[in-house]
Design an enzyme around this catalytic site. Structure first.
Site, mmCIF file in Angstrom:
data_model
loop_
_atom_site.group_PDB
_atom_site.id
_atom_site.type_symbol
_atom_site.label_atom_id
_atom_site.label_comp_id
_atom_site.label_asym_id
_atom_site.label_seq_id
_atom_site.Cartn_x
_atom_site.Cartn_y
_atom_site.Cartn_z
ATOM 1 N N LYS A 53 0.854 -1.188 0.000
ATOM 2 C CA LYS A 53 0.000 0.000 0.000
ATOM 3 C C LYS A 53 0.893 1.243 0.000
ATOM 4 C CE LYS A 53 -3.915 1.950 2.633
ATOM 5 N NZ LYS A 53 -4.860 1.713 3.753
ATOM 6 N N SER A 101 -9.793 1.855 2.717
ATOM 7 C CA SER A 101 -8.891 2.634 1.894
ATOM 8 C C SER A 101 -7.862 1.774 1.162
ATOM 9 C CB SER A 101 -8.151 3.660 2.755
ATOM 10 O OG SER A 101 -7.329 3.010 3.716
ATOM 11 N N SER A 128 -10.131 -0.588 6.857
ATOM 12 C CA SER A 128 -9.512 -0.441 5.530
ATOM 13 C C SER A 128 -8.810 -1.664 4.965
ATOM 14 C CB SER A 128 -8.528 0.727 5.545
ATOM 15 O OG SER A 128 -9.229 1.935 5.417
HETATM 16 N N1 GLN Z 1 -13.417 3.972 6.068
HETATM 17 C C1 GLN Z 1 -12.810 4.386 7.302
HETATM 18 C C2 GLN Z 1 -12.518 5.856 7.256
HETATM 19 O O1 GLN Z 1 -12.748 6.457 6.248
HETATM 20 C C3 GLN Z 1 -11.617 3.560 7.595
HETATM 21 C C4 GLN Z 1 -10.341 4.066 7.035
HETATM 22 C C5 GLN Z 1 -9.158 3.204 7.385
HETATM 23 O O2 GLN Z 1 -9.306 2.145 7.974
HETATM 24 N N2 GLN Z 1 -7.989 3.698 7.064
HETATM 25 O O3 GLN Z 1 -12.071 6.421 8.211
#
Ligand code: GLN
Length: 481
Positions: free
Chosen positions: A80, A155, A179
């Protein structure tokens, strides 16, 4: 074997390399070819480091020829774009970090490198890991390779799309509020968020430091276990990394036999996670997974997480507060983009205005608000207290069962572009994943089938702190059926 890349796992690649069926250069070249060919539509990568990857692969082949061995010698992985890999760009999919090249390895990268892995490139993500669709990336969205035309989740959407689309054998992701698990669910792969403190965060672009964890995204449970064996462990460079002995994750998974491998295990079904707003097809697939667990010997029981309804507001206060502090370092002075101005404050403002996307600004504003004097007690402090209540809910649940089983997301992947201008709608979709981050416990997403329209759906297994071996064992048993 290289003609069946779709079916190739990490373990399969390791075996093939060890048996001399193909070289690391051949395998890496084959994957790079797929990655490059898919960029026009799937767009799973922000950077493809063909030259660097092939050089690392050649070096791995040389080492093997010299009789050396290592757990992942010559095995390619995708990272990532928010973890430093020395010599590769690291942007967290933000324009403000365009041009930044990592001068050092994150601990997770150093561990993979020491294990002999080859770094293919950098996967696309929501900007600074803020989102659940990969549409907030500063470099354009990623498309779901299985449910075409839909979001891959986020994400870590690029990592999920790379693995789900058979472009990479495995990838790392980060999980602050879902995410790893949510995109794994949407792309039909396995994604594990380890216990907070299990895997080092050193060298990972911080999102919300008290919630972030790095974890594996793979085609199989055994591959996730293999990566955990490499990644897990104490790191003096990360003060929140815990010095807890590391069990053999792969050994735990390989010990799972046929028959009733879940005999003696009690699995809790949190009733709040099966409530209103859950898509009917998702519910049916997750309930079918629970029935399978029962047939494999597990005892099912309903449990309650009474404060689950406060998960979203609590998470979005704690996380935005931490994000606003963490992102203050991107000021045009130290890293990446600089929009030059004579006055230093004007330069900060111009750089951040130009380099950060709308969602990033929204979170920084929210976080600054909940931390500001006069609101701190009403929001941030209160959210910390509710976070403790949420953690206690999980503790109480685990007093009566070994694992929790639930959906990962309330609905399957939605079409690209939908809800893009509706942040609240996006935030609400995290309702089933944020609890594990707030409580710190480990959780994974395992493929549970697909909807009638062919959209993958995952089932979430959640375990107590440092319960990864039991979590992976249960996942393996369910996967075998
Ligand atoms: N969807 C969640 C957010 O927007 C989780 C993001 C993540 O785990 N980095 O905060």
């Amino acid at each position: 074997m290289l003609d069946d890349l779709d079916a190739m796992t990490l373990l399969g690649a390791r075996e093939g390399l060890r048996a001399g069926q193909f070289s690391s250069v051949e395998l890496t070249r084959a994957l790079l070819g797929r990655m490059e060919a898919s960029q026009g539509d799937i767009h799973a990568f922000v950077t493809i480091d063909a030259e660097g990857a092939l050089a690392q692969a050649a070096e791995a082949d040389r080492r093997r020829a010299a009789g050396e061995e290592a757990p992942l010698l010559g095995v390619p992985v995708a990272m990532k774009d928010n973890m430093n890999v020395a010599g590769q760009p690291c942007t967290a999919s933000s324009r403000i970090l365009e041009g930044y090249v990592a001068p050092y390895d994150a601990t997770v990268s150093a561990r993979l490198r020491a294990a002999g892995a080859v770094f293919l490139g950098r996967t696309n993500m929501d900007e600074f890991a803020l989102g659940s669709t990969t549409q907030t990336s500063g470099f354009g969205p990623t498309e779901n390779p299985v449910a075409r035309g839909c979001i891959p989740g986020g994400s870590s959407g690029g990592s999920a799309a790379a693995v789900g689309g058979n472009l990479a054998l495995a990838a790392l992701g980060t999980d602050t509020g879902g995410s790893i698990r949510q995109p794994a669910s949407h792309c039909g792969i396995v994604g594990l968020k380890p216990t907070y403190g299990r895997v080092s965060r050193y060298g990972v672009v911080a999102c919300a430091s008290s919630l972030d964890q790095v974890g594996p995204m793979t085609k199989t449970v055994a591959d996730a276990a293999l990566l955990m064996d490499v990644l897990a462990g104490h790191d003096p460079l990360d003060a929140t990394s815990l010095d807890v002995p590391v069990p053999g994750h792969l050994a735990a998974v390989e010990a799972v036999g046929g028959g009733r491998p879940l005999a003696g295990m009690t699995i809790g079904l949190p009733k709040e996670y099966f409530g209103e707003g859950l898509d009917g097809e998702v519910r049916a697939l997750v309930e079918a997974a629970a029935k399978r667990a029962e047939a494999l010997g597990a005892t099912l029981r309903e449990v309650s997480l009474p404060h689950a309804g406060y998960g979203i507001p609590t998470y979005y206060i704690c996380m935005t507060a931490e994000v606003s502090a963490n992102l203050a370092r991107f000021d045009g002075v130290r890293y990446g983009l600089r929009v030059p101005r004579e006055e230093v404050l004007a330069q900060y403002l111009a750089t951040r205005a130009q380099g950060m996307g709308a969602e990033v600004k929204r979170r920084v504003l929210l976080g600054t608000f909940v931390l500001s004097s006069g609101y701190y007690d009403a929001y941030y402090n209160r959210a910390q207290k509710v976070r403790t209540l949420i953690r206690r809910d999980f503790d109480a649940a685990f007093a009566g069962c070994d694992l929790l089983l639930s959906p990962v997301t309330p609905e399957p992947a939605w079409p690209l572009g939908v809800y893009q201008d509706d942040p609240i709608r996006n935030y609400l979709s995290d309702v089933l994943t944020v609890g594990a981050n707030l409580a710190g416990c480990c959780a994974l997403s395992l493929p549970a089938g697909a909807t009638a329209a062919g959209k993958p759906v995952g089932v979430q297994l959640t375990g107590p702190n440092f319960g990864e071996p039991a979590l992976l064992r249960a996942a393996r048993a369910l996967e075998l059926r």
